[in-house]
Design a protein around this motif. Structure first.
Motif, PDB file in Angstrom:
ATOM      1  N   PRO A 163       1.964  17.066  10.495  1.00  0.00           N
ATOM      2  CA  PRO A 163       3.357  16.607  10.567  1.00  0.00           C
ATOM      3  C   PRO A 163       4.206  17.408   9.575  1.00  0.00           C
ATOM      4  O   PRO A 163       3.654  18.129   8.731  1.00  0.00           O
TER       5      PRO A 163
ATOM      6  N   GLY B 290       1.238   8.658   0.461  1.00  0.00           N
ATOM      7  CA  GLY B 290       2.069   9.745  -0.070  1.00  0.00           C
ATOM      8  C   GLY B 290       3.486   9.275  -0.352  1.00  0.00           C
ATOM      9  O   GLY B 290       4.294  10.016  -0.922  1.00  0.00           O
TER      10      GLY B 290
ATOM     11  N   THR C  20      -0.812  11.125   3.455  1.00  0.00           N
ATOM     12  CA  THR C  20      -2.250  10.876   3.292  1.00  0.00           C
ATOM     13  C   THR C  20      -2.906  10.422   4.610  1.00  0.00           C
ATOM     14  O   THR C  20      -2.235   9.974   5.537  1.00  0.00           O
TER      15      THR C  20
ATOM     16  N   SER D  76       2.308  11.393  14.224  1.00  0.00           N
ATOM     17  CA  SER D  76       2.125  12.432  15.235  1.00  0.00           C
ATOM     18  C   SER D  76       2.454  13.790  14.602  1.00  0.00           C
ATOM     19  O   SER D  76       3.518  13.940  14.012  1.00  0.00           O
TER      20      SER D  76
ATOM     21  N   GLY E  71       9.015   1.761   4.846  1.00  0.00           N
ATOM     22  CA  GLY E  71       7.652   1.202   4.898  1.00  0.00           C
ATOM     23  C   GLY E  71       7.065   0.892   3.537  1.00  0.00           C
ATOM     24  O   GLY E  71       6.226  -0.002   3.413  1.00  0.00           O
TER      25      GLY E  71
ATOM     26  N   ASN F 221       2.321  -6.196   2.065  1.00  0.00           N
ATOM     27  CA  ASN F 221       3.558  -5.505   2.425  1.00  0.00           C
ATOM     28  C   ASN F 221       4.645  -6.450   2.956  1.00  0.00           C
ATOM     29  O   ASN F 221       5.071  -6.344   4.117  1.00  0.00           O
TER      30      ASN F 221
ATOM     31  N   ALA G 130      -8.886   6.851   1.937  1.00  0.00           N
ATOM     32  CA  ALA G 130      -7.534   6.778   2.522  1.00  0.00           C
ATOM     33  C   ALA G 130      -6.479   7.577   1.767  1.00  0.00           C
ATOM     34  O   ALA G 130      -5.467   7.969   2.343  1.00  0.00           O
TER      35      ALA G 130
ATOM     36  N   PRO H 128       0.847  -1.201   0.000  1.00  0.00           N
ATOM     37  CA  PRO H 128       0.000   0.000   0.000  1.00  0.00           C
ATOM     38  C   PRO H 128       0.878   1.245   0.000  1.00  0.00           C
ATOM     39  O   PRO H 128       1.869   1.316   0.729  1.00  0.00           O
TER      40      PRO H 128
ATOM     41  N   LEU I 233      -2.831   4.680  -3.677  1.00  0.00           N
ATOM     42  CA  LEU I 233      -4.201   5.039  -3.259  1.00  0.00           C
ATOM     43  C   LEU I 233      -4.632   6.429  -3.725  1.00  0.00           C
ATOM     44  O   LEU I 233      -5.635   6.962  -3.264  1.00  0.00           O
TER      45      LEU I 233
ATOM     46  N   HIS J 157       7.018   7.944  16.161  1.00  0.00           N
ATOM     47  CA  HIS J 157       6.001   8.223  15.136  1.00  0.00           C
ATOM     48  C   HIS J 157       6.403   7.856  13.707  1.00  0.00           C
ATOM     49  O   HIS J 157       5.584   7.965  12.804  1.00  0.00           O
TER      50      HIS J 157
ATOM     51  N   GLY K  41       0.134  -1.493   6.632  1.00  0.00           N
ATOM     52  CA  GLY K  41      -0.241  -2.208   5.410  1.00  0.00           C
ATOM     53  C   GLY K  41      -0.023  -3.705   5.477  1.00  0.00           C
ATOM     54  O   GLY K  41      -0.231  -4.407   4.494  1.00  0.00           O
TER      55      GLY K  41
ATOM     56  N   SER L 277       7.218   7.628   3.743  1.00  0.00           N
ATOM     57  CA  SER L 277       7.842   6.807   4.796  1.00  0.00           C
ATOM     58  C   SER L 277       9.355   7.055   4.834  1.00  0.00           C
ATOM     59  O   SER L 277      10.002   7.135   3.789  1.00  0.00           O
TER      60      SER L 277
ATOM     61  N   THR M 158       0.573   4.391  10.250  1.00  0.00           N
ATOM     62  CA  THR M 158       1.884   4.561  10.909  1.00  0.00           C
ATOM     63  C   THR M 158       1.798   5.168  12.309  1.00  0.00           C
ATOM     64  O   THR M 158       2.827   5.473  12.902  1.00  0.00           O
TER      65      THR M 158
ATOM     66  N   VAL N  65      -5.504  -3.138   3.698  1.00  0.00           N
ATOM     67  CA  VAL N  65      -5.379  -1.797   3.114  1.00  0.00           C
ATOM     68  C   VAL N  65      -6.529  -0.950   3.648  1.00  0.00           C
ATOM     69  O   VAL N  65      -7.707  -1.296   3.453  1.00  0.00           O
ATOM     70  N   LEU N  66      -6.202   0.124   4.330  1.00  0.00           N
ATOM     71  CA  LEU N  66      -7.237   1.047   4.797  1.00  0.00           C
ATOM     72  C   LEU N  66      -7.831   1.717   3.569  1.00  0.00           C
ATOM     73  O   LEU N  66      -7.092   2.283   2.749  1.00  0.00           O
TER      74      LEU N  66
ATOM     75  N   GLY O  85      -4.704   7.741   5.034  1.00  0.00           N
ATOM     76  CA  GLY O  85      -4.436   6.311   5.261  1.00  0.00           C
ATOM     77  C   GLY O  85      -3.035   6.085   5.804  1.00  0.00           C
ATOM     78  O   GLY O  85      -2.828   5.257   6.692  1.00  0.00           O
TER      79      GLY O  85
END
Ligand SMILES: Cc1cc2nc3c(=O)[nH]c(=O)nc-3n(C[C@H](O)[C@H](O)[C@H](O)COP(=O)(O)OP(=O)(O)OC[C@H]3O[C@@H](n4cnc5c(N)ncnc54)[C@H](O)[C@@H]3O)c2cc1C
Length: 546
Positions: free
Chosen positions: A201, A136, A208, A218, A143, A540, A179, A133, A159, A503, A267, A139, A215, A271-272, A210
């Motif tokens: 953040p 944006g 995004t 924060s 990730g 994932n 998401a 998944p 997504l 985070h 993920g 990561s 993750t 998948v959200l 999702g």
């Protein structure tokens, strides 16, 4: 097809890397004298020189995916695959600048809605194709690295077309987002209803909804609005075993909170496709101020006392003396010299910058909250730099990633890492991580700057966020950072003094340290959930549960 060209930039935050941000001459001079940085520039290697293997996606799987989303939404071209190859860590960016091998997915699949996501997941499970998944793609812990694991091929599920605000319940203050909505768009859509999420953040411009949920992200205003997991009221998840929804009421005693199994699952469990979030009234009055305290201990005590008196400003951020030095050095100019002189005259020998920001819906609320904060803070004798310093921070709050591009172009190894611990161990953890980074990165002609701040504070403890700047080892640029990161992670987890991530999540980079933090039984619990939701292990691969 809709195309967000930002997704296709993996060598920096901006399409042109450092060319969009320029290091001022005073910053370059400071870097040279403080770290030993030479004048060598390191231009970005053109994409055409990067190695991209042919797609290994089997023809039947391609056809099955194309049947779900349409042929034009199964992308197998070089640029599209390279554009979703990895996230935005220093190592990711280095590799896209030509230093090493990149894990490139075999295809990028771009579904239109939750129903198509569900079908794509089922096709991948049936065909034994790994599926990553991708929100944006911001990561910084590996990730979204397209690992195959034991699968024949791996596809990225982008997504970006799940970009809708599905519904708003202004009475309950709830919003349902698809998401793939990027944060600025989420705020724009909510503002039309007089509402905000308040999740900001540093990756705000590209990350995004999702991705935040997956993750446990924060934001900079976490003291006021909470961490992202505090905002999640409900989830809709596509899994190989079918669709799963969790969250029906603001609070529940119906067993463990299953939403929290999905939040932070990166993920690996599903998948959200939709996230229901708590929203708040849009602030109309803001005040950001800067203060300086003398030394780390005084600063950390101030943040602790504010947290424990429950009078934190929405943004509460304390820089240690090294980060304050970097901030002053990057600002430069006569005004900074004046500030230094002003602080010395007030007995501040080791300045630690404290930024406080309040976001309120009336001037009365602002006055009340600020008064409560200042009542506690005044006892600790801060020197006020006024709203100019606070506003300067607010306006520059998203400039970090652009500055990183410029630093990378100038031959700097620049990366961040983060952790969290209880107040009683905060200072010793900071000391140990600093020592590990400095010990690993020091070399003849190379003096690292290791700067740290607290940006998220709780009644019981706080996060520590480290930024490292050191001239790059051009003979072994990846190894230089990998060794430093390993030393810092060992300092965090050997104690164990803190968490391996406050985070940024686990991804590939923190996976070797997870078992130590959650224990063998905890690892088994995660593996059990994975087996239930994703029996063939297509989601994932190589992340969270190995
Ligand atoms: C310059 C910079 C600054 C950053 N600052 C912050 C910060 O201040 N606070 C913070 O918390 N983080 C920060 N990050 C880290 C990153 O932005 C966060 O982890 C963010 O939540 C990721 O969102 P994304 O949409 O980009 O997710 P991605 O990077 O696309 O994905 C992150 C992980 O979530 C999974 N995932 C993504 N979408 C879904 C989905 N719909 N369903 C299931 N799994 C999914 C991915 O597979 C991956 O494992 C920063 C990163 C950068 C590059």
């Amino acid at each position: 097809m809709t195309n967000n060209s930002d997704h296709l930039v993996r060598r920096g935050w901006t399409p042109h890397g450092g060319q969009d941000a320029i290091l001022p001459p005073h910053a370059t001079r400071w870097l040279a004298s403080r770290t030993g940085l030479g004048a060598r520039s390191t231009p970005v290697a053109p994409d055409s020189t990067l190695t991209v293997p042919e797609s290994a996606l089997p023809e039947p799987a391609y056809k099955a995916l194309a049947d779900v989303v349409g042929e034009r939404h199964v992308l197998t071209g070089r640029a599209e695959r390279l554009g979703r190859a990895g996230g935005l860590s220093y190592l990711d960016l280095l590799r896209h600048r030509g230093t090493g091998a990149i894990a490139v997915p075999d295809a990028v699949v771009v579904p239109a809605d939750p129903a198509q996501v569900q079908q794509v997941v089922e096709v991948c499970a049936a065909a034994g194709i790994g599926l990553v998944p991708f929100g944006g793609g911001t990561s910084v812990v590996g990730g979204v690295t397209a690992l195959r694991g034991d699968k024949a091929a791996v596809v990225v599920l982008d997504l970006m077309r799940l970009d809708r605000l599905v519904s708003v319940d202004p009475v309950s203050r709830l919003a349902v987002f698809q998401a793939g909505v990027v944060a600025p768009e989420a705020e724009r859509l909510l503002a039309a209803h007089g509402l905000t999420l308040g999740h900001v953040p540093q990756s705000f411009e590209r990350a995004t909804i999702g991705g935040f949920a997956a993750t446990r992200s924060s934001g900079q205003a976490s003291a006021g609005y909470g961490r992202f997991e505090d905002m999640v009221e409900g989830v809709r998840v596509a899994t190989p075993r079918g669709e799963w929804r969790a969250g029906v009421a603001p609070a529940s005693a119906a067993g463990p909170d299953l939403r929290q199994l999905v939040v932070g699952s990166e993920g690996a469990f599903g998948v959200l496709t939709e996230v229901t979030v708590r929203v708040r009234e849009l602030p109309t009055v803001r005040r950001y101020e800067g203060f300086v305290l003398d030394g780390w201990e005084a600063g950390a005590t101030a943040v602790r006392e504010l947290a424990q008196a429950r009078v934190l400003a929405d943004v509460t951020r304390l820089s240690d003396p090294h980060e304050t030095e970097v901030a002053f050095a990057m600002s430069g100019g006569w005004k900074t010299a004046l500030v230094r002189k002003y602080l010395r005259a007030r007995g501040i020998l080791e300045p630690c910058l404290l930024v406080l920001g309040w976001e309120c819906t009336s001037t009365e609320e602002l006055a009340l909250r600020r008064r409560a904060t200042m009542r506690v803070l005044r006892g600790l004798r801060p020197v006020s730099l006024g709203t100019a310093a606070g506003e300067k921070w607010r306006h520059g709050r998203f400039s970090g990633p652009r500055q990183r591009d410029a630093l990378m172009d100038s031959g700097v190894c620049v990366e961040t890492l983060e952790t969290a611990t209880y107040w009683s161990t905060l200072s010793s953890l900071r000391t140990e991580v600093r020592a590990a980074l400095i010990g690993s990165l020091s070399a003849p002609g190379r003096t690292p700057v290791v700067a740290c701040h607290i940006s998220h504070a709780y009644e019981t403890g706080a996060s520590l966020y480290f930024t490292t700047i050191v001239p790059r080892d051009h003979d072994d640029p990846e190894g230089q950072w990998q060794r430093a990161k390993a030393a810092a992670c060992a300092a965090i987890s050997d104690g164990p003094l803190g968490t391996i991530s406050h985070h940024h999540a686990v991804g590939t980079d923190h996976a070797p340290y997870l078992a130590k933090e959650i224990g063998d039984l905890g690892t088994d619990v995660l593996a059990g959930v994975k087996r239930t939701l994703d029996p063939d292990g297509v989601l994932n691969p190589g992340k969270l549960v190995r």
